[in-house]
Design a protein around this motif. Structure first.
Motif, PDB file in Angstrom:
ATOM      1  N   GLY A 249       0.826  -1.205   0.000  1.00  0.00           N
ATOM      2  CA  GLY A 249       0.000   0.000   0.000  1.00  0.00           C
ATOM      3  C   GLY A 249       0.856   1.249   0.000  1.00  0.00           C
ATOM      4  O   GLY A 249       1.997   1.247  -0.448  1.00  0.00           O
ATOM      5  N   GLU A 250       0.290   2.340   0.517  1.00  0.00           N
ATOM      6  CA  GLU A 250       0.990   3.620   0.524  1.00  0.00           C
ATOM      7  C   GLU A 250       2.111   3.630   1.569  1.00  0.00           C
ATOM      8  O   GLU A 250       1.954   3.097   2.671  1.00  0.00           O
ATOM      9  CB  GLU A 250       0.013   4.763   0.815  1.00  0.00           C
ATOM     10  N   ILE A 251       3.230   4.259   1.221  1.00  0.00           N
ATOM     11  CA  ILE A 251       4.325   4.455   2.171  1.00  0.00           C
ATOM     12  C   ILE A 251       4.071   5.762   2.912  1.00  0.00           C
ATOM     13  O   ILE A 251       3.966   6.825   2.280  1.00  0.00           O
ATOM     14  CB  ILE A 251       5.688   4.513   1.457  1.00  0.00           C
ATOM     15  N   ASP A 252       3.994   5.683   4.223  1.00  0.00           N
ATOM     16  CA  ASP A 252       3.728   6.908   4.961  1.00  0.00           C
ATOM     17  C   ASP A 252       4.983   7.781   5.007  1.00  0.00           C
ATOM     18  O   ASP A 252       6.100   7.296   4.838  1.00  0.00           O
ATOM     19  CB  ASP A 252       3.218   6.597   6.369  1.00  0.00           C
ATOM     20  N   PRO A 253       4.850   9.088   5.200  1.00  0.00           N
ATOM     21  CA  PRO A 253       5.993  10.011   5.162  1.00  0.00           C
ATOM     22  C   PRO A 253       7.103   9.639   6.142  1.00  0.00           C
ATOM     23  O   PRO A 253       8.291   9.822   5.840  1.00  0.00           O
ATOM     24  CB  PRO A 253       5.359  11.366   5.529  1.00  0.00           C
ATOM     25  N   ARG A 254       6.741   9.125   7.307  1.00  0.00           N
ATOM     26  CA  ARG A 254       7.773   8.775   8.285  1.00  0.00           C
ATOM     27  C   ARG A 254       8.682   7.671   7.745  1.00  0.00           C
ATOM     28  O   ARG A 254       9.902   7.740   7.881  1.00  0.00           O
ATOM     29  CB  ARG A 254       7.114   8.311   9.590  1.00  0.00           C
ATOM     30  N   ARG A 255       8.077   6.660   7.128  1.00  0.00           N
ATOM     31  CA  ARG A 255       8.888   5.576   6.567  1.00  0.00           C
ATOM     32  C   ARG A 255       9.706   6.057   5.367  1.00  0.00           C
ATOM     33  O   ARG A 255      10.829   5.616   5.163  1.00  0.00           O
ATOM     34  CB  ARG A 255       7.982   4.405   6.178  1.00  0.00           C
ATOM     35  N   SER A 256       9.137   6.922   4.575  1.00  0.00           N
ATOM     36  CA  SER A 256       9.885   7.466   3.430  1.00  0.00           C
ATOM     37  C   SER A 256      11.128   8.206   3.903  1.00  0.00           C
ATOM     38  O   SER A 256      12.218   8.059   3.340  1.00  0.00           O
ATOM     39  CB  SER A 256       8.989   8.405   2.612  1.00  0.00           C
ATOM     40  N   GLN A 257      10.974   8.991   4.958  1.00  0.00           N
ATOM     41  CA  GLN A 257      12.108   9.721   5.511  1.00  0.00           C
ATOM     42  C   GLN A 257      13.139   8.763   6.085  1.00  0.00           C
ATOM     43  O   GLN A 257      14.354   8.940   5.888  1.00  0.00           O
ATOM     44  CB  GLN A 257      11.622  10.688   6.583  1.00  0.00           C
ATOM     45  N   LEU A 258      12.687   7.718   6.780  1.00  0.00           N
ATOM     46  CA  LEU A 258      13.601   6.731   7.334  1.00  0.00           C
ATOM     47  C   LEU A 258      14.364   6.035   6.221  1.00  0.00           C
ATOM     48  O   LEU A 258      15.582   5.834   6.329  1.00  0.00           O
ATOM     49  CB  LEU A 258      12.823   5.702   8.165  1.00  0.00           C
TER      50      LEU A 258
END
Length: 373
Positions: A249-258
């Motif tokens: 599904g969608e990657i949330d912003p926190r995981r994208s930053q990580l």
């Protein structure tokens, strides 16, 4: 055979140079990875088997009679002693050592060998009461640390198969699918591309930092789950490795930053990998940054380890003869190949990395990103 005969002859010469410094008359080689390295023959240990390397002359393989055919087809050696299943292989080993005139000589063996437990050694020593046993521990691992051009070529092929495996796993993944579905797709690609059949890797879903060694399940993946893929493509025992993660599904912003930060940290670490670099310093570039950024509460595991020939017949799934930790004291050399990895909060990235004359090369080429499926 995987390599021409001169590749193995060069290895024998290097081993004999180390034998000479220890004044050995004969060397017992019995660990699976070392047997494959010296003889070209991959074999299990359903019954004890070993290769004897005398100071002069061709090595001698001691093995079950039922394994003689595959040995003849796959090894460059022409000398062997085959025993029936009702014979004692330790007795055969001792008899062969005596036949070489070494029953009263200096016999080398690896005291760290998982194929020479104490009970077996006691039986061998009782058969050779006049022999002097000399420890050869760590020598074979040291000789195998730097890979030849031919070995690197095989590892490069294996890495390419791993890249194809990641693509296949992603295409087989998604909401409602399972980690087992992804693993099945990887196995199919590995078989089609010529990889060994023994193992394809670790494919699981997990969170936190305990997912790296998780188990394969058929539980359906749901939105927000992370699919962890650590692929182990092998060609005749030579294995590359790579890790990638996919968010369902969608990657949330926190995981994208990580994910971006993990890639930045590892890129800095890889850039430092060059001949003469301190392994502890290379380790610190990843470990210290991860802890300083609070990406993990602790970092008890290594950040990388050696790659090379590690056939499925060995009880060890990884080569820890060279590892990256704060406490190690060794330097990188041209021709060494490593599996370097970082992980945090269910995300993981790793590469198969070759140390070149001027720096490093990633043999694995799958996109360095966290995927979304």
């Amino acid at each position: 055979m995987l390599f021409p005969i001169d590749e193995y002859e060069t290895r024998v010469k290097r081993v004999r140079e180390q034998m000479a410094t220890r004044e050995l008359d004969v060397l017992i080689i019995d660990q699976s990875e070392f047997l494959a390295y010296l003889t070209g023959f991959l074999i299990s240990e359903n019954m004890y088997r070993a290769c004897l390397l005398p100071r002069d002359g061709e090595p001698i393989m001691i093995l079950r009679a039922v394994d003689l055919g595959p040995f003849t087809e796959n090894s460059w050696l022409s000398r062997s002693v085959a025993f029936a299943d009702w014979e004692d292989p330790v007795q055969v080993l001792a008899d062969t050592i005596r036949s070489l005139g070494c029953g009263k000589g200096r016999v080398g063996l690896d005291e760290d060998s998982y194929c020479m437990p104490l009970s077996r050694f006691k039986r061998l020593a009782a058969q050779l009461p006049d022999a002097r046993f000399v420890d050869f521990s760590g020598v074979m691992a040291e000789l195998r640390a730097r890979k030849s051009a031919r070995e690197i070529a095989v590892l490069r092929r294996a890495a390419g198969i791993g890249d194809l495996g990641i693509d296949a796993a992603l295409r087989a993944s998604g909401e409602g699918r399972s980690a087992r579905d992804a693993a099945a797709a990887v196995y199919q690609v590995f078989m089609q591309e010529g990889a060994d059949a023994a193992r394809a890797g670790i494919i699981t879903a997990g969170v936190g930092n305990a997912f790296l060694h998780g188990g394969l399940t058929k539980q359906p993946l749901a939105k927000g789950d992370i699919l962890h893929m650590e692929l182990l493509p092998y060609i005749d025992g030579y294995g590359a490795r790579l890790m990638r993660s996919a968010v369902i599904g969608e990657i949330d912003p926190r995981r994208s930053q990580l994910a971006r930060r993990l890639i930045e940290i590892q890129d800095r670490q890889l850039e430092a990998m060059m001949p003469g670099a301190s392994a502890a310093d290379v380790d610190a570039l990843a470990r210290d940054a991860m802890l300083a950024d609070g990406l993990r509460p602790d970092y008890p595991n290594i950040t990388g380890y050696s790659l090379g020939c590690y056939p499925a017949h060995t009880p060890r799934t990884s080569d820890f003869s060279r590892i990256f930790l704060p406490t190690v004291d060794w330097t990188l050399e041209e021709g060494m190949v490593f599996h370097m990895y970082v992980s945090a909060d269910g995300l993981a990235l790793s590469e198969t990395v070759l140390v070149t004359a001027t720096g490093h090369e990633c043999l694995t080429r799958a996109p360095r990103q966290i995927f979304q499926v």
